[in-house]
Scaffold this active site. Structure first.
Site, PDB file in Angstrom:
ATOM      1  N   CYS A  55       0.849  -1.207   0.000  1.00 12.17           N
ATOM      2  CA  CYS A  55       0.000   0.000   0.000  1.00 12.17           C
ATOM      3  C   CYS A  55       0.880   1.251   0.000  1.00 12.17           C
ATOM      4  O   CYS A  55       0.547   2.252  -0.662  1.00 12.17           O
ATOM      5  CB  CYS A  55      -0.932   0.002   1.208  1.00 12.17           C
ATOM      6  SG  CYS A  55      -2.331  -1.134   1.030  1.00 12.17           S
TER       7      CYS A  55
ATOM      8  N   ASP B  43      10.510  -6.771  -8.365  1.00  8.48           N
ATOM      9  CA  ASP B  43      10.707  -7.350  -7.035  1.00  8.48           C
ATOM     10  C   ASP B  43      12.099  -6.952  -6.536  1.00  8.48           C
ATOM     11  O   ASP B  43      13.087  -6.991  -7.289  1.00  8.48           O
ATOM     12  CB  ASP B  43      10.578  -8.878  -7.106  1.00  8.48           C
ATOM     13  CG  ASP B  43      10.437  -9.511  -5.741  1.00  8.48           C
ATOM     14  OD1 ASP B  43       9.373 -10.076  -5.453  1.00  8.48           O
ATOM     15  OD2 ASP B  43      11.410  -9.442  -4.950  1.00  8.48           O
TER      16      ASP B  43
ATOM     17  N   HIS C 127      -6.517  -3.049  -1.287  1.00 14.06           N
ATOM     18  CA  HIS C 127      -5.839  -3.986  -0.387  1.00 14.06           C
ATOM     19  C   HIS C 127      -6.719  -5.177  -0.036  1.00 14.06           C
ATOM     20  O   HIS C 127      -7.834  -5.008   0.446  1.00 14.06           O
ATOM     21  CB  HIS C 127      -5.438  -3.270   0.912  1.00 14.06           C
ATOM     22  CG  HIS C 127      -4.764  -4.181   1.886  1.00 14.06           C
ATOM     23  ND1 HIS C 127      -3.394  -4.259   2.010  1.00 14.06           N
ATOM     24  CD2 HIS C 127      -5.268  -5.103   2.744  1.00 14.06           C
ATOM     25  CE1 HIS C 127      -3.091  -5.176   2.913  1.00 14.06           C
ATOM     26  NE2 HIS C 127      -4.224  -5.697   3.374  1.00 14.06           N
TER      27      HIS C 127
ATOM     28  N   ASN D  60       1.500 -16.679  -3.981  1.00 13.93           N
ATOM     29  CA  ASN D  60       1.718 -17.416  -2.739  1.00 13.93           C
ATOM     30  C   ASN D  60       0.604 -17.078  -1.752  1.00 13.93           C
ATOM     31  O   ASN D  60       0.207 -15.915  -1.634  1.00 13.93           O
ATOM     32  CB  ASN D  60       3.065 -17.028  -2.117  1.00 13.93           C
ATOM     33  CG  ASN D  60       4.240 -17.525  -2.938  1.00 13.93           C
ATOM     34  OD1 ASN D  60       4.203 -18.642  -3.463  1.00 13.93           O
ATOM     35  ND2 ASN D  60       5.277 -16.707  -3.070  1.00 13.93           N
TER      36      ASN D  60
ATOM     37  N   THR E  11       5.044 -13.488   2.403  1.00 13.69           N
ATOM     38  CA  THR E  11       5.621 -12.583   3.412  1.00 13.69           C
ATOM     39  C   THR E  11       4.939 -11.222   3.414  1.00 13.69           C
ATOM     40  O   THR E  11       5.028 -10.498   4.398  1.00 13.69           O
ATOM     41  CB  THR E  11       7.133 -12.370   3.169  1.00 13.69           C
ATOM     42  OG1 THR E  11       7.320 -11.855   1.843  1.00 13.69           O
ATOM     43  CG2 THR E  11       7.906 -13.661   3.334  1.00 13.69           C
TER      44      THR E  11
ATOM     45  N   HIS F  45      -0.562  -8.590   1.126  1.00 13.49           N
ATOM     46  CA  HIS F  45      -1.330  -7.803   0.151  1.00 13.49           C
ATOM     47  C   HIS F  45      -1.228  -8.620  -1.123  1.00 13.49           C
ATOM     48  O   HIS F  45      -0.108  -8.851  -1.616  1.00 13.49           O
ATOM     49  CB  HIS F  45      -0.710  -6.409   0.003  1.00 13.49           C
ATOM     50  CG  HIS F  45      -1.405  -5.497  -0.973  1.00 13.49           C
ATOM     51  ND1 HIS F  45      -1.756  -4.190  -0.646  1.00 13.49           N
ATOM     52  CD2 HIS F  45      -1.782  -5.669  -2.257  1.00 13.49           C
ATOM     53  CE1 HIS F  45      -2.338  -3.607  -1.700  1.00 13.49           C
ATOM     54  NE2 HIS F  45      -2.350  -4.488  -2.694  1.00 13.49           N
TER      55      HIS F  45
ATOM     56  N   HIS G 177      -0.563 -10.377  -4.384  1.00 12.25           N
ATOM     57  CA  HIS G 177       0.334 -10.023  -5.489  1.00 12.25           C
ATOM     58  C   HIS G 177       0.615 -11.256  -6.327  1.00 12.25           C
ATOM     59  O   HIS G 177       0.661 -12.374  -5.822  1.00 12.25           O
ATOM     60  CB  HIS G 177       1.646  -9.417  -4.975  1.00 12.25           C
ATOM     61  CG  HIS G 177       2.328 -10.234  -3.919  1.00 12.25           C
ATOM     62  ND1 HIS G 177       1.907 -10.240  -2.600  1.00 12.25           N
ATOM     63  CD2 HIS G 177       3.382 -11.085  -3.992  1.00 12.25           C
ATOM     64  CE1 HIS G 177       2.691 -11.054  -1.907  1.00 12.25           C
ATOM     65  NE2 HIS G 177       3.588 -11.588  -2.730  1.00 12.25           N
TER      66      HIS G 177
ATOM     67  N   HIS H 122       3.508 -12.866  -8.692  1.00  8.37           N
ATOM     68  CA  HIS H 122       4.891 -12.814  -9.166  1.00  8.37           C
ATOM     69  C   HIS H 122       4.869 -13.146 -10.657  1.00  8.37           C
ATOM     70  O   HIS H 122       4.229 -14.124 -11.075  1.00  8.37           O
ATOM     71  CB  HIS H 122       5.745 -13.868  -8.462  1.00  8.37           C
ATOM     72  CG  HIS H 122       5.885 -13.678  -6.986  1.00  8.37           C
ATOM     73  ND1 HIS H 122       6.990 -13.085  -6.417  1.00  8.37           N
ATOM     74  CD2 HIS H 122       5.061 -14.001  -5.954  1.00  8.37           C
ATOM     75  CE1 HIS H 122       6.841 -13.065  -5.098  1.00  8.37           C
ATOM     76  NE2 HIS H 122       5.684 -13.609  -4.796  1.00  8.37           N
TER      77      HIS H 122
HETATM   78  P1  DGP Z   1       5.742 -13.320  -1.185  1.00 16.64           P
HETATM   79  O1  DGP Z   1       6.773 -14.252  -0.646  1.00 16.64           O
HETATM   80  O2  DGP Z   1       4.866 -13.989  -2.247  1.00 16.64           O
HETATM   81  O3  DGP Z   1       4.931 -12.628  -0.099  1.00 16.64           O
HETATM   82  O4  DGP Z   1       6.568 -12.216  -1.957  1.00 16.64           O
HETATM   83  C1  DGP Z   1       6.780 -10.918  -1.519  1.00 16.64           C
HETATM   84  C2  DGP Z   1       7.818 -10.328  -2.425  1.00 16.64           C
HETATM   85  O5  DGP Z   1       7.838  -8.926  -2.218  1.00 16.64           O
HETATM   86  C3  DGP Z   1       9.236 -10.835  -2.207  1.00 16.64           C
HETATM   87  O6  DGP Z   1       9.686 -11.496  -3.391  1.00 16.64           O
HETATM   88  C4  DGP Z   1      10.058  -9.587  -1.960  1.00 16.64           C
HETATM   89  C5  DGP Z   1       9.156  -8.468  -2.393  1.00 16.64           C
HETATM   90  N1  DGP Z   1       9.278  -7.242  -1.624  1.00 16.64           N
HETATM   91  C6  DGP Z   1       9.171  -7.123  -0.273  1.00 16.64           C
HETATM   92  N2  DGP Z   1       9.328  -5.839   0.070  1.00 16.64           N
HETATM   93  C7  DGP Z   1       9.511  -5.128  -1.062  1.00 16.64           C
HETATM   94  C8  DGP Z   1       9.736  -3.753  -1.340  1.00 16.64           C
HETATM   95  O7  DGP Z   1       9.773  -2.888  -0.460  1.00 16.64           O
HETATM   96  N3  DGP Z   1       9.909  -3.415  -2.655  1.00 16.64           N
HETATM   97  C9  DGP Z   1       9.844  -4.339  -3.664  1.00 16.64           C
HETATM   98  N4  DGP Z   1      10.032  -3.879  -4.886  1.00 16.64           N
HETATM   99  N5  DGP Z   1       9.644  -5.643  -3.434  1.00 16.64           N
HETATM  100  C10 DGP Z   1       9.488  -6.034  -2.149  1.00 16.64           C
END
Ligand code: DGP
Length: 110
Positions: A7, A30, A46, A86, A94, A97, A99, A101
């Site tokens: 967010c 990412d 969200h 995921n 992690t 929100h 998303h 990939h």
């Molecule tokens: P997941 O494991 O599916 O929740 O993936 C979360 C992804 O988000 C992980 O690959 C790293 C990415 N990520 C976490 N924090 C940030 C951020 O501040 N900026 C960007 N660009 N990616 C982030």
């Protein structure tokens, strides 16, 4: 949503390398890439989990996939890409929100 990192990215409070934005979604790189091209496709609204998707959210996810299908060749994914969502601890989610990939830019192993 307070304390949601995506967010904050959507609101422009945290910088990100954006490749696409429209009124309901954002696509950005990412920060911990798992492939040569690793993008995150995020709805601006969200919600945490794929399993939260009611009819309206499922339609939004469908539109997000459509937009990915319309633009992937602009993002270095023209030779193919993998979509991963995921959900929950065992899948390694992690950021709570939703998303997608988008992985590609090279041959992917499993
Ligand atoms: P997941 O494991 O599916 O929740 O993936 C979360 C992804 O988000 C992980 O690959 C790293 C990415 N990520 C976490 N924090 C940030 C951020 O501040 N900026 C960007 N660009 N990616 C982030």
């Amino acid at each position: 949503m307070d304390n949601c990192i995506f967010c904050k990215i959507i609101a422009g409070e945290i910088p990100s390398a954006k490749v696409y934005e429209d009124e309901e979604m954002l696509v950005f790189r990412d920060i911990e890439p798992k492939a040569k091209v690793h993008l995150l496709c995020v709805p601006k609204a969200h919600f945490a989990y794929l399993s939260d998707a009611d009819e309206e959210k499922a339609a939004l996810i469908g539109r997000m996939l459509q937009k990915v299908g319309a633009h992937y060749h602009e993002w270095g994914l023209e030779a193919g890409y993998r979509v991963v969502i995921n959900q929950g601890e065992n899948a390694g989610q992690t950021v709570m929100h939703l998303h997608m990939h988008l992985l590609g830019g090279e041959t992917l192993g499993w």
